[in-house]
Write a protein that holds these residues in place. Structure first.
Motif, PDB file in Angstrom:
ATOM      1  N   SER A  25       0.843  -1.196   0.000  1.00 10.27           N
ATOM      2  CA  SER A  25       0.000   0.000   0.000  1.00 10.27           C
ATOM      3  C   SER A  25       0.872   1.237   0.000  1.00 10.27           C
ATOM      4  N   TYR A  26       0.427   2.241  -0.704  1.00  7.51           N
ATOM      5  CA  TYR A  26       1.096   3.544  -0.668  1.00  7.51           C
ATOM      6  C   TYR A  26       0.217   4.525   0.085  1.00  7.51           C
ATOM      7  N   GLY A  27       0.830   5.364   0.865  1.00 10.16           N
ATOM      8  CA  GLY A  27       0.066   6.376   1.598  1.00 10.16           C
ATOM      9  C   GLY A  27      -0.732   5.743   2.716  1.00 10.16           C
ATOM     10  N   SER A  28      -1.568   6.576   3.382  1.00 15.49           N
ATOM     11  CA  SER A  28      -2.373   6.035   4.470  1.00 15.49           C
ATOM     12  C   SER A  28      -3.709   6.758   4.511  1.00 15.49           C
ATOM     13  N   GLY A  29      -4.612   6.216   5.273  1.00 14.99           N
ATOM     14  CA  GLY A  29      -5.936   6.826   5.445  1.00 14.99           C
ATOM     15  C   GLY A  29      -6.734   6.806   4.154  1.00 14.99           C
ATOM     16  N   SER A  30      -7.431   7.908   3.916  1.00 11.69           N
ATOM     17  CA  SER A  30      -8.363   7.933   2.788  1.00 11.69           C
ATOM     18  C   SER A  30      -7.634   7.984   1.453  1.00 11.69           C
ATOM     19  N   THR A  31      -6.348   8.442   1.482  1.00  8.00           N
ATOM     20  CA  THR A  31      -5.640   8.541   0.214  1.00  8.00           C
ATOM     21  C   THR A  31      -4.827   7.286  -0.092  1.00  8.00           C
ATOM     22  N   ALA A  32      -4.945   6.278   0.774  1.00  5.48           N
ATOM     23  CA  ALA A  32      -4.144   5.064   0.604  1.00  5.48           C
ATOM     24  C   ALA A  32      -4.474   4.369  -0.720  1.00  5.48           C
ATOM     25  N   VAL A  33      -3.404   3.914  -1.385  1.00  5.25           N
ATOM     26  CA  VAL A  33      -3.585   3.157  -2.632  1.00  5.25           C
ATOM     27  C   VAL A  33      -3.022   1.762  -2.400  1.00  5.25           C
ATOM     28  N   ARG A  34      -3.830   0.744  -2.690  1.00  8.01           N
ATOM     29  CA  ARG A  34      -3.321  -0.605  -2.537  1.00  8.01           C
ATOM     30  C   ARG A  34      -2.841  -1.067  -3.915  1.00  8.01           C
ATOM     31  N   ALA A  35      -1.525  -1.011  -4.113  1.00  3.32           N
ATOM     32  CA  ALA A  35      -0.953  -1.336  -5.427  1.00  3.32           C
ATOM     33  C   ALA A  35      -0.906  -2.840  -5.651  1.00  3.32           C
ATOM     34  N   LEU A  36      -0.682  -3.598  -4.565  1.00  6.77           N
ATOM     35  CA  LEU A  36      -0.723  -5.064  -4.663  1.00  6.77           C
ATOM     36  C   LEU A  36      -1.681  -5.577  -3.593  1.00  6.77           C
ATOM     37  N   HIS A  64       9.185  -4.636  -8.422  1.00  8.74           N
ATOM     38  CA  HIS A  64      10.082  -4.003  -7.450  1.00  8.74           C
ATOM     39  C   HIS A  64      10.129  -4.787  -6.155  1.00  8.74           C
ATOM     40  N   CYS A  65       8.953  -5.274  -5.765  1.00 11.10           N
ATOM     41  CA  CYS A  65       8.911  -6.025  -4.511  1.00 11.10           C
ATOM     42  C   CYS A  65       9.653  -7.349  -4.646  1.00 11.10           C
ATOM     43  N   LEU A  66       9.469  -7.994  -5.804  1.00 14.08           N
ATOM     44  CA  LEU A  66      10.140  -9.269  -6.018  1.00 14.08           C
ATOM     45  C   LEU A  66      11.653  -9.095  -6.100  1.00 14.08           C
ATOM     46  N   ALA A  67      12.062  -7.947  -6.636  1.00 10.77           N
ATOM     47  CA  ALA A  67      13.492  -7.745  -6.901  1.00 10.77           C
ATOM     48  C   ALA A  67      14.229  -7.101  -5.738  1.00 10.77           C
ATOM     49  N   GLY A  68      13.505  -6.908  -4.652  1.00 16.12           N
ATOM     50  CA  GLY A  68      14.184  -6.326  -3.498  1.00 16.12           C
ATOM     51  C   GLY A  68      14.495  -4.857  -3.664  1.00 16.12           C
ATOM     52  N   LEU A  69      13.794  -4.187  -4.569  1.00 19.24           N
ATOM     53  CA  LEU A  69      13.996  -2.751  -4.733  1.00 19.24           C
ATOM     54  C   LEU A  69      13.043  -1.972  -3.847  1.00 19.24           C
ATOM     55  N   ASP A  70      11.995  -2.655  -3.376  1.00 18.75           N
ATOM     56  CA  ASP A  70      10.998  -1.993  -2.545  1.00 18.75           C
ATOM     57  C   ASP A  70      10.547  -2.991  -1.480  1.00 18.75           C
ATOM     58  N   THR A  71      10.039  -2.469  -0.388  1.00 29.67           N
ATOM     59  CA  THR A  71       9.596  -3.362   0.689  1.00 29.67           C
ATOM     60  C   THR A  71       8.092  -3.597   0.573  1.00 29.67           C
ATOM     61  N   VAL A  72       7.635  -4.703   1.095  1.00 29.93           N
ATOM     62  CA  VAL A  72       6.202  -5.003   1.024  1.00 29.93           C
ATOM     63  C   VAL A  72       5.531  -4.562   2.313  1.00 29.93           C
ATOM     64  N   THR A  73       4.195  -4.315   2.227  1.00 27.64           N
ATOM     65  CA  THR A  73       3.447  -3.910   3.416  1.00 27.64           C
ATOM     66  C   THR A  73       3.161  -5.138   4.277  1.00 27.64           C
ATOM     67  N   SER A  74       2.743  -6.220   3.615  1.00 29.70           N
ATOM     68  CA  SER A  74       2.631  -7.490   4.333  1.00 29.70           C
ATOM     69  C   SER A  74       2.841  -8.632   3.355  1.00 29.70           C
TER      70      SER A  74
END
Ligand SMILES: Nc1ncnc2c1ncn2[C@@H]1O[C@H](COP(=O)(O)OP(=O)(O)O)[C@@H](O)[C@H]1O
Ligand SMILES: [Mg+2]
Lengths: 255, 840
Positions: A25-36, A64-74
């Motif tokens: 997820s990017y952002g939080s609250g009402s503006t949160a976007v769940r990308a995966l 990005h998440c698979l390649a270790g370029l970004d962290t996952v939310t869960s």
């Protein structure tokens, strides 16, 4: 292997990379976007996978998440048998350097280094010497033997991208990721680059995962995953350009 | 236009760090310019105030026409007082003095005068009041000014010793502490009764000057004219206004030197700052190519684009110089406080900020900034609208560099020509001018050629330095020469600084070396007896030295102020043998000053057309004439001066109060233990407090210490250049890091560790700064040597290149490079790897 098995599947020893129940997820609250949105996937060793989907569907995020370029939310992600969660930046960097290859859409190369120096860059960064024989094989596959001393600015877009593929191959990574590697290329150069990636899978036993928009590029893959709204919604094996296009159309009308 | 202005202002705000660094570079330069004016204006104002009060009551002053003449005869004081319209007559008596407290500590100031004189019972000015005690009533009483009393812990009733040059040490009691109108920092005033002041500071027959106050209704001009009529030749009368004006003018010219030095700092700072400003704008323009192209595409004219960049630099210029003005006041204040803590005799007073200072600072700062922004602005205006559509941008064309290099080569050729002209020129003045021209053109050539030179220096240097770092080293090296213009402009801050510093270092070392040389070649004595302050060796101390066991001969040197064949020439009189104490390089005749012989320098011989065998008439006002014969001509020697003659000439022609020795050279008897002799000499001179006994090496050290002011200036310059260079490097690197964000992200993605990213930046910075330092050192050492050469006839006959110091500067430059890269390096290493893929 059935379709449901692959999508929900357990971690198999044949997976070069795998995601289990990944949420990003990017952002939080009402503006949160769940990308995966709870994505689970195994990327099999020695296989060429293409990820497709409409713009904003989460393709890049997944990669990005698979390649270790970004962290996952869960959820959890692994490269081979290494779980990425909790790795320090240093270990993660070393993992990318030693076990993952990258081909980006643009700005792939260091402009001040020659083609050969770019190809051996990750090996040099690691302070190792390249395996000469392997390097020769890679260079021959790329068809760049007479361009090795050139700087990126002296190469065409297709040649630059081939150098980038060469760099990804040179360190014999467990898996190569490409985010729209042909996005900036004309169809001929695009075909050349995909051909080389295909060859690396068939002849060198490489594992390759790319994100693409282009059904023709996707048709070079063994397997196509379709993403919509952060979820893997479909999968195609032994695709052709037509079957991919057809599946894309169906997805679009459904959503 | 107003839309473009909005874009310009937004752009400034969007890049806060860059803005701050650029502002600081403008600020530093202008602060020094403003500071130099504020500082000197303030000092001048304070001094003017002091003269206005201390000489307020003077309507006429009588004094000798030449300051080497003895002064006003005492028997003339009453005559002057009898001139119609003279209300008060006050003789001025003064001379250097050192007070010693009862516990033996000397009451000393660093630079402020320590003056003894007369406590006037009738004065043209208001008589000072007393904090405690009363005026001196007997010859063994002294009064001290309140500032010195407080500072050095002296009280009414204290016993002090009074040391002067031409008398034994005198015991006195402090009878009072008076409120002085001269409140300059560190000033020491000790005033005595008339009888005692005459004995201590005069020849008994003359006073230094006579001040007169006019009776009511008599103008100072009338009074002065009347007095002038009764004065014998050699004396003159000045009006009070002339006296005060002359004092003010003296201070102004003394201060103008300080002003020039500070202004020099300011100009250097601004010049160096110019490169930072230029670099910043060049980079801003490069980064904004697409944005500017877009503006052009949607209809902004070339002129508008150019104006918007010029407008940006104008805003920075004005704001930066306004801040610089404030900084300058702070700088002047700080400098004043610093110097005050050294007791240099600076008056205190409020800071003076004149309109001229404000205007010069603002105009200079803004003009320089605008100028530096001009080239980038023109480049910005040349961006084609179609560039907005293109993906990648090419760096500045090589053809531009080719033209720049071609011009650089031409300027370099001109520089070589001027320098060669300087080297082959015989006249010192012309040689210095040509060399100066060579230096200035060399700086310009270096600036023009440095993009090309950068490659030549950085590539091989990078290979050596970068080797242990492998790919990191290679990346650092290639990055450093990636944009040669930028590298050159960044490094040039250090180059300019080091040209100055290395140049001064060579001249300074050569002066030290030459002085050491002269001493080695000229002084042959075992021990050298001198004082290290304003006083000369007290006459009784000279006698005491002669009686120390183990002393074979002593040679005392005295200043001799006489006219030779009608023209005044200061020289040296010698009591004692020349042989064994002073070695002269005789060109003609013999080194013989016995009897009525004297020896003269080559320079004096040439200028007055004197030769061996000539007869010279030496005279002083009221003291008659001595006839001497030229026995020899010696090669010019700073220590020996224009001529050397026997002590009898000095004794006949010098007033009693000036019968002093500035140095006594002591030769030991053969077989004497030198250490024993030394302690004997020290014991004999101990009672005179101000005398020091040195061997030749120590004497050389003391002489060399005089050059240290120059060295201090050098470190000041170095410090300033370094500060600005650091700012410039930080600026450039920070911007480069921003520019290379995607590349760095990609490197991080393919596995470059943060540490390695940081190292790349550190190494890049190190290469850039070492390049700047190498260029600066080469030019600085070269031109420092050439300038030293032009001074070879002025006594600078030994060229010393301080290699150790040069190496130190180089090392310092490397350290500076790494320091400046710390912050940009950390920033770069934090670049997320995703930066390479996202943010297309
Ligand atoms: N850094 C980010 N911050 C906020 N939202 C993001 C970020 N990156 C991606 N997103 C959002 O996540 C979703 C998936 O993006 P992405 O993976 O880039 O899609 P694709 O590559 O399929 O076009 C989009 O809605 C996008 O707006
Ligand atoms: Mg994407």
């Amino acid at each position: 292997m059935t379709r449901s098995e692959t999508i929900t599947g357990f971690r198999s020893s044949t997976a070069a990379a795998s995601a289990v129940d990944v949420v990003k997820s990017y952002g939080s609250g009402s503006t949160a976007v769940r990308a995966l949105d709870h994505v689970s996937v195994d990327l099999n060793r020695g296989e060429f996978t293409a990820i497709m989907g409409p713009s904003g569907s989460g393709k890049s995020t997944l990669m990005h998440c698979l390649a270790g370029l970004d962290t996952v939310t869960s959820g959890s992600v692994a490269i081979g048998d290494v779980e990425l969660r909790g790795l320090s930046d240093k270990k993660m960097t070393a993992l990318r350097r030693d076990r993952i290859g990258f081909v980006f859409q643009s700005f792939n190369l260091v402009p001040t280094l020659t083609a050969l120096e770019n190809i051996t860059l990750p090996i040099a960064i690691a302070g190792r010497r390249p395996d000469r024989e392997w390097l020769a094989t890679v260079i021959d596959t790329l068809g760049l033997r007479d361009r090795l001393g050139h700087r990126p600015s002296e190469l065409s877009g297709g040649q630059q991208q081939r150098v980038a593929v060469g760099r990804a191959l040179a360190s014999r990574p467990e898996i190569i990721f490409g985010d729209e590697p042909t996005g900036n290329l004309d169809s001929r150069s695009s075909g050349e680059v995909m051909g080389i990636l295909r060859q690396s899978v068939d002849q060198l036993g490489q594992t390759v995962v790319i994100v693409t928009h282009d059904p023709r590029a996707a048709s070079w893959a063994d397997r196509v995953l379709f993403l919509t709204d952060g979820r893997i919604v479909d999968e195609l094996r032994s695709p052709t350009a037509d079957s991919v296009l057809d599946r894309m159309k169906r997805l679009e009308t459904r959503s | 236009m107003s839309a473009m202005r909005t874009v310009a202002l937004r752009n400034l705000r969007a890049h806060k760090v860059r803005l701050a660094l650029t502002l600081i570079s403008v600020l530093l330069g202008t602060a020094f310019v403003a500071g130099s004016f504020v500082f000197t204006d303030t000092l001048k104002h304070s001094f003017d105030n002091i003269f206005a009060t201390s000489d307020k009551g003077v309507d006429a002053r009588v004094q000798a026409r030449h300051d080497y003449d003895p002064g006003v005869p005492t028997n003339l004081i009453a005559t002057i007082g009898a001139v119609p319209g003279a209300a008060v007559v006050e003789p001025q008596i003064n001379g250097p003095v050192v007070l010693v407290k009862a516990d033996g500590t000397k009451v000393e100031s660093n630079g402020a005068p320590s003056v003894g004189g007369l406590w006037a019972t009738r004065s043209v000015n208001p008589i000072p009041s007393f904090v405690t005690g009363h005026a001196p009533r007997t010859d063994h009483q002294v009064v001290v000014n309140d500032g010195a009393a407080t500072k050095h812990g002296m009280h009414t009733g204290d016993q002090v010793k009074v040391v002067v040059s031409n008398s034994s040490v005198v015991d006195a009691t402090i009878s009072g502490i008076y409120r002085s109108s001269v409140n300059t920092g560190g000033y020491i005033g000790a005033l005595f009764t008339r009888g005692e002041a005459m004995r201590l500071f005069t020849d008994g027959r003359h006073v230094t000057a006579v001040d007169v106050a006019a009776a009511p209704g008599v103008s100072e001009q009338t009074l002065t004219d009347r007095i002038a009529k009764i004065l014998p030749g050699g004396l003159q009368a000045k009006t009070g206004t002339q006296v005060r004006d002359a004092e003010t003018a003296d201070i102004s010219s003394a201060l103008s030197f300080v002003n020039y030095i500070l202004l020099g700092f300011g100009i250097v700072a601004l010049l160096v700052g110019t490169f930072i400003i230029y670099n910043t704008f060049a980079m801003i323009v490069a980064q904004r190519q697409r944005e500017l192209a877009l503006l052009r595409a949607i209809g902004a004219g070339r002129k508008q684009v150019r104006r918007s960049v010029v407008f940006e630099s104008g805003v920075i210029g004005i704001v930066g110089s306004a801040l610089g003005l404030a900084g300058g006041i702070g700088l002047a204040y700080g400098l004043h406080a610093l110097l005050d803590s050294f007791d240099l005799g600076l008056p205190s007073g409020g800071m003076v900020l004149s309109t001229r200072t404000i205007l010069i600072t603002l105009i200079l700062g803004t003009a320089v900034t605008l100028l530096a922004g001009l080239a980038p602005a023109r480049r910005a205006a040349r961006i084609a609208p179609v560039a907005a559509m293109r993906e990648e941008f090419s760096s500045p064309s090589a053809s531009g560099l080719r033209r720049r290099t071609a011009i650089g080569v031409v300027v370099a050729a001109a520089s070589v020509a001027a320098t060669v002209a300087g080297v082959i020129s015989d006249k010192a003045g012309a040689a210095a001018s040509f060399t100066g021209l060579g230096l200035v053109t060399a700086c310009v050539a270096a600036m023009l050629l440095s993009p090309v030179l950068a490659r030549w220096v950085i590539v091989p240097l990078g290979r050596i330095v970068g080797r242990p770092f492998g790919t990191v080293g290679q990346l650092a090296r290639t990055n450093a020469i990636r944009n040669p213009r930028r590298t050159a402009a960044t490094a040039f801050a250090l180059t300019l600084g080091l040209i100055l510093v290395a140049g001064i270092a060579v001249v300074g070392a050569s002066i030290k070396g030459s002085l050491g040389n002269i001493i080695d070649n000229t002084v042959q004595a075992d021990y050298i007896v001198t004082t290290n302050n304003q006083l000369y060796v007290p006459t009784p101390a000279v006698a005491a030295v002669r009686t120390v066991p183990g002393v074979a001969t002593t040679t005392a040197l005295h200043d001799l102020n006489v006219s030779i064949n009608g023209k005044h020439d200061t020289g040296t009189a010698v009591d004692g043998p020349l042989a064994g104490s002073i070695a002269l390089d005789m060109q003609h005749g013999a080194a013989d000053i016995t009897g009525h012989n004297l020896v003269i320098s080559k320079k004096l011989a040439d200028s007055r057309h004197w030769a061996v065998g000539d007869t010279l008439r030496m005279s002083a006002p009221g003291r008659g004439t001595v006839t001497e014969h030229v026995a020899g001509v010696y090669a010019d020697n700073q220590l020996a001066g224009p001529y050397l003659t026997g002590g009898h000439v000095w004794r006949q022609l010098t007033p009693r109060n000036e019968l002093t020795s500035f140095v006594v050279l002591v030769q030991a008897k053969p077989g004497t233990d030198l250490a024993t002799l030394r302690s004997g000499l020290e014991k004999a001179t101990n009672d005179y407090y101000v005398v020091t006994v040195q061997d030749r090496e120590q004497f050389k050290g003391q002489t060399a210490a005089q050059v240290n002011g120059l060295i201090a200036l050098l470190y000041g310059l170095l410090g300033l250049a370094i500060v600005i260079a650091i700012l410039g490097i930080i600026n450039t690197l920070a911007l480069s890091v921003v520019e290379r964000r995607r590349e760095i992200g990609m490197l991080r993605a393919v596995g470059m560790q943060r540490k390695q990213v940081r190292r790349t930046i550190y190494l890049e910075s190190l290469l850039i700064s070492v390049f700047g330092a190498v260029l600066g050192l080469v030019l600085g050492l070269t031109f420092g040597s050439l300038f030293t050469r032009t001074l070879r006839n002025a006594g600078l006959n030994q060229l010393s290149v301080p290699w150790g110091q040069a190496l130190l500067f180089l090392g310092l430059a490397a350290v500076v490079g790494v320091l400046a890269a710390l912050w940009p390096g950390v920033r770069a290493s934090r670049t997320p790897p995703l930066e390479a893929i996202s943010a297309a």
